[in-house]
Design an enzyme around this catalytic site. Structure first.
Site, PDB file in Angstrom:
ATOM      1  N   ARG A  40       0.822  -1.221   0.000  1.00  0.00           N
ATOM      2  CA  ARG A  40       0.000   0.000   0.000  1.00  0.00           C
ATOM      3  C   ARG A  40       0.851   1.264   0.000  1.00  0.00           C
ATOM      4  O   ARG A  40       0.445   2.284  -0.553  1.00  0.00           O
ATOM      5  CB  ARG A  40      -0.945  -0.007   1.198  1.00  0.00           C
ATOM      6  CG  ARG A  40      -2.095  -0.960   0.945  1.00  0.00           C
ATOM      7  CD  ARG A  40      -3.106  -0.928   2.044  1.00  0.00           C
ATOM      8  NE  ARG A  40      -4.287  -1.677   1.631  1.00  0.00           N
ATOM      9  CZ  ARG A  40      -5.158  -2.214   2.461  1.00  0.00           C
ATOM     10  NH1 ARG A  40      -4.988  -2.068   3.762  1.00  0.00           N
ATOM     11  NH2 ARG A  40      -6.193  -2.879   2.012  1.00  0.00           N
ATOM     12  N   LYS A 202     -20.772 -15.095   1.909  1.00  0.00           N
ATOM     13  CA  LYS A 202     -22.069 -14.533   2.284  1.00  0.00           C
ATOM     14  C   LYS A 202     -22.862 -13.998   1.108  1.00  0.00           C
ATOM     15  O   LYS A 202     -22.414 -13.131   0.380  1.00  0.00           O
ATOM     16  CB  LYS A 202     -21.849 -13.387   3.285  1.00  0.00           C
ATOM     17  CG  LYS A 202     -21.539 -13.872   4.672  1.00  0.00           C
ATOM     18  CD  LYS A 202     -21.789 -12.740   5.665  1.00  0.00           C
ATOM     19  CE  LYS A 202     -20.649 -12.615   6.643  1.00  0.00           C
ATOM     20  NZ  LYS A 202     -20.251 -11.246   6.902  1.00  0.00           N
ATOM     21  N   GLY A 354     -10.805  -8.430  -0.498  1.00  0.00           N
ATOM     22  CA  GLY A 354      -9.610  -8.827   0.233  1.00  0.00           C
ATOM     23  C   GLY A 354      -9.194 -10.259  -0.034  1.00  0.00           C
ATOM     24  O   GLY A 354      -8.037 -10.541  -0.380  1.00  0.00           O
ATOM     25  N   GLY A 378     -15.116  -3.314   1.128  1.00  0.00           N
ATOM     26  CA  GLY A 378     -16.472  -2.773   1.227  1.00  0.00           C
ATOM     27  C   GLY A 378     -16.726  -1.664   0.216  1.00  0.00           C
ATOM     28  O   GLY A 378     -17.819  -1.588  -0.360  1.00  0.00           O
TER      29      GLY A 378
HETATM   30  P1  ADP Z   1     -13.685 -11.113  -0.646  1.00  0.00           P
HETATM   31  O1  ADP Z   1     -12.921 -10.835   0.613  1.00  0.00           O
HETATM   32  O2  ADP Z   1     -12.793 -11.293  -1.831  1.00  0.00           O
HETATM   33  O3  ADP Z   1     -14.795 -10.129  -0.886  1.00  0.00           O
HETATM   34  P2  ADP Z   1     -15.441 -12.970   0.658  1.00  0.00           P
HETATM   35  O4  ADP Z   1     -14.997 -12.444   1.977  1.00  0.00           O
HETATM   36  O5  ADP Z   1     -16.808 -12.661   0.192  1.00  0.00           O
HETATM   37  O6  ADP Z   1     -14.390 -12.564  -0.482  1.00  0.00           O
HETATM   38  O7  ADP Z   1     -15.329 -14.572   0.674  1.00  0.00           O
HETATM   39  C1  ADP Z   1     -14.182 -15.237   1.074  1.00  0.00           C
HETATM   40  C2  ADP Z   1     -14.465 -16.372   2.005  1.00  0.00           C
HETATM   41  O8  ADP Z   1     -15.414 -17.280   1.466  1.00  0.00           O
HETATM   42  C3  ADP Z   1     -13.217 -17.183   2.259  1.00  0.00           C
HETATM   43  O9  ADP Z   1     -12.906 -17.126   3.635  1.00  0.00           O
HETATM   44  C4  ADP Z   1     -13.592 -18.582   1.819  1.00  0.00           C
HETATM   45  O10 ADP Z   1     -13.037 -19.595   2.639  1.00  0.00           O
HETATM   46  C5  ADP Z   1     -15.088 -18.561   1.920  1.00  0.00           C
HETATM   47  N1  ADP Z   1     -15.699 -19.607   1.100  1.00  0.00           N
HETATM   48  C6  ADP Z   1     -15.579 -19.786  -0.223  1.00  0.00           C
HETATM   49  N2  ADP Z   1     -16.250 -20.877  -0.633  1.00  0.00           N
HETATM   50  C7  ADP Z   1     -16.794 -21.436   0.467  1.00  0.00           C
HETATM   51  C8  ADP Z   1     -17.584 -22.612   0.703  1.00  0.00           C
HETATM   52  N3  ADP Z   1     -17.948 -23.407  -0.307  1.00  0.00           N
HETATM   53  N4  ADP Z   1     -17.961 -22.861   1.965  1.00  0.00           N
HETATM   54  C9  ADP Z   1     -17.579 -22.049   2.971  1.00  0.00           C
HETATM   55  N5  ADP Z   1     -16.847 -20.937   2.815  1.00  0.00           N
HETATM   56  C10 ADP Z   1     -16.450 -20.633   1.579  1.00  0.00           C
HETATM   57 MG    MG Z   2     -13.387 -11.236   2.710  1.00  0.00          MG
END
Ligand code: ADP
Ligand code: MG
Length: 399
Positions: A40, A202, A354, A378
């Protein structure tokens, strides 16, 4: 299309001898007083150099971690100022607070090309509260306001919003300008075909993105934990896989509205226990009781790869599986590589989040393998959900 004034839009002479405040994102990981990843800080260099080369006197401010309005010595920006000194080969000054008489004096003493790094903004609770007095104190002795911290753009804090209104001209730094440009292209006029790849845990986090991009996107490729709520909505068995019961009806609604828009996993990697359990490949959509889907299977990888356009636009957020565990990372790695490949052929690819960005690096790919890798978490999601981000809204419009 939102179009904001950036530091490049003013004449070079504007900056000479002026005290320029730049809200940067120096929220770096620090362990035992050492910076473990300076990405960063390096990312902020183009804006810093641009302004310095034009004779600006720079005041840099950021938050670091979550000190919750108190002085937490471990979250001091001093090591960041030191790192910046090393990177630039100059003596970067450091103020042990971000407001007050001492800081004002240090601002006055700056010479052309000097840099002053202020102490962690969030040592003051007033920063997050967008306190007007505090905002005014930050603006003291400053001639020009610049914001280059996209990651906090969805927050109306004193440094990202409150102080900005004290200035007639409020500029985007180079990083901020690039984020606005790339993300507005995706949100407002994506070249067709436009494919959105969504994963992660989520559904709730991504609902508004689906709603907002639905009219523009040809396809949504759904993977990760959120895919199981979609499969369940179609009446499939999902065993112990993640389920967002609360949003099940909404998801059903999406698929009723545009059944052909959603691609869902056709096979899975499943386990009976996340760590140390038995693992198997399931070559069908349904997941038996006692098992949970933790990655998309090889057929799904093939299906999604084919659905990625070689021309057009791709937005990707969210891993396709529990990529943190090697055994369950293949879907994410392969999808990342496939997006990088079509980017090379001419597709415009934007990705962010992230976990998504760490997955990209884990796959051995670089940011330059994509058209744009957003630095926001976010902020990126809110932008694509069609929301107005206060720290961007407050910047001056072009023309
Ligand atoms: P980002 O940070 O890129 O926005 P998210 O926080 O939405 O991504 O999602 C990442 C999380 O989703 C990771 O911790 C990953 O382990 C979890 N994840 C992905 N696929 C599954 C699954 N099939 N079951 C449970 N958790 C999952
Ligand atoms: Mg995340």
């Amino acid at each position: 299309m939102i179009s904001k004034l950036s530091i490049r839009d003013l004449e070079d002479v504007t900056y000479r001898g002026r005290v320029v405040f730049v809200r940067v994102d120096f929220n770096v990981p620090i362990k035992d007083g050492r910076i473990t990843d300076d990405t960063r800080i390096r990312a902020a260099l183009p804006t810093i150099n641009y302004l310095r080369e034009r004779g600006a006197r720079l005041v840099l401010a950021s938050h670091l971690g979550r000190p919750k309005g108190k002085v937490v010595p471990e979250l001091s920006l001093k090591p960041v100022a030191e790192r910046l000194s090393e990177l630039l080969g100059i003596d970067v000054k450091f103020a042990s607070d971000c407001v007050g008489e001492e800081v004002d004096r240090m601002k006055e003493e700056l010479r052309d090309g000097d840099i002053l790094v202020l102490e962690n903004l969030r040592f003051h609770a007033e920063e997050k509260k967008n306190d007007p007095e505090f905002a005014r104190a930050l603006a003291n002795g400053i001639d020009i306001y610049v914001n280059d911290a996209f990651g906090t753009a969805h927050r109306a804090h004193a440094s990202t919003y409150g102080m900005a209104v004290h200035f007639d001209i409020r500029l985007a730094g180079l990083l901020m300008a690039r984020e606005i440009e790339a993300l507005s292209k995706v949100r407002e006029n994506p070249d067709k075909p436009f494919v959105v790849v969504l994963g992660g845990a989520k559904v709730a986090d991504k609902i508004e993105i689906i709603q907002n991009l639905m009219p523009k996107a040809e396809k949504f490729l759904i993977g990760g934990g959120m895919a199981y709520t979609f499969l369940k909505a179609l009446g499939h068995k999902i065993g112990n896989s993640l389920l967002d019961e609360e949003h099940l009806n909404l998801v059903k609604g999406f698929m009723d509205e545009s059944p052909d828009k959603f691609l869902l996993p056709i096979d899975h990697i499943a386990t009976d226990k996340l760590e140390g359990g038995e693992v198997k490949e399931l070559s069908e959509r349904d997941i038996p009781d006692g098992w949970m889907g933790v990655d998309i299977g090889p057929k799904t990888i093939g299906l999604y790869r084919k659905a990625l356009p070689e021309k057009g636009t791709i937005f990707w957020n969210g891993p396709m599986g529990v990529f943190e565990i090697e055994q369950f990372s293949r879907g994410t790695v392969e999808v990342a590589k496939a997006i990088a490949q079509v980017t090379q052929k001419g597709a415009y690819s934007v990705t962010g989040g992230g976990d998504t960005v760490s997955a990209i690096h884990k796959a051995g790919l670089k940011n330059s393998d994509f058209s744009h890798v957003s630095t926001g978490g976010g902020a990126t999601l809110e932008f694509l959900a069609g929301k107005e981000l206060p720290a961007i809204a407050v910047l001056s419009d072009k023309n």
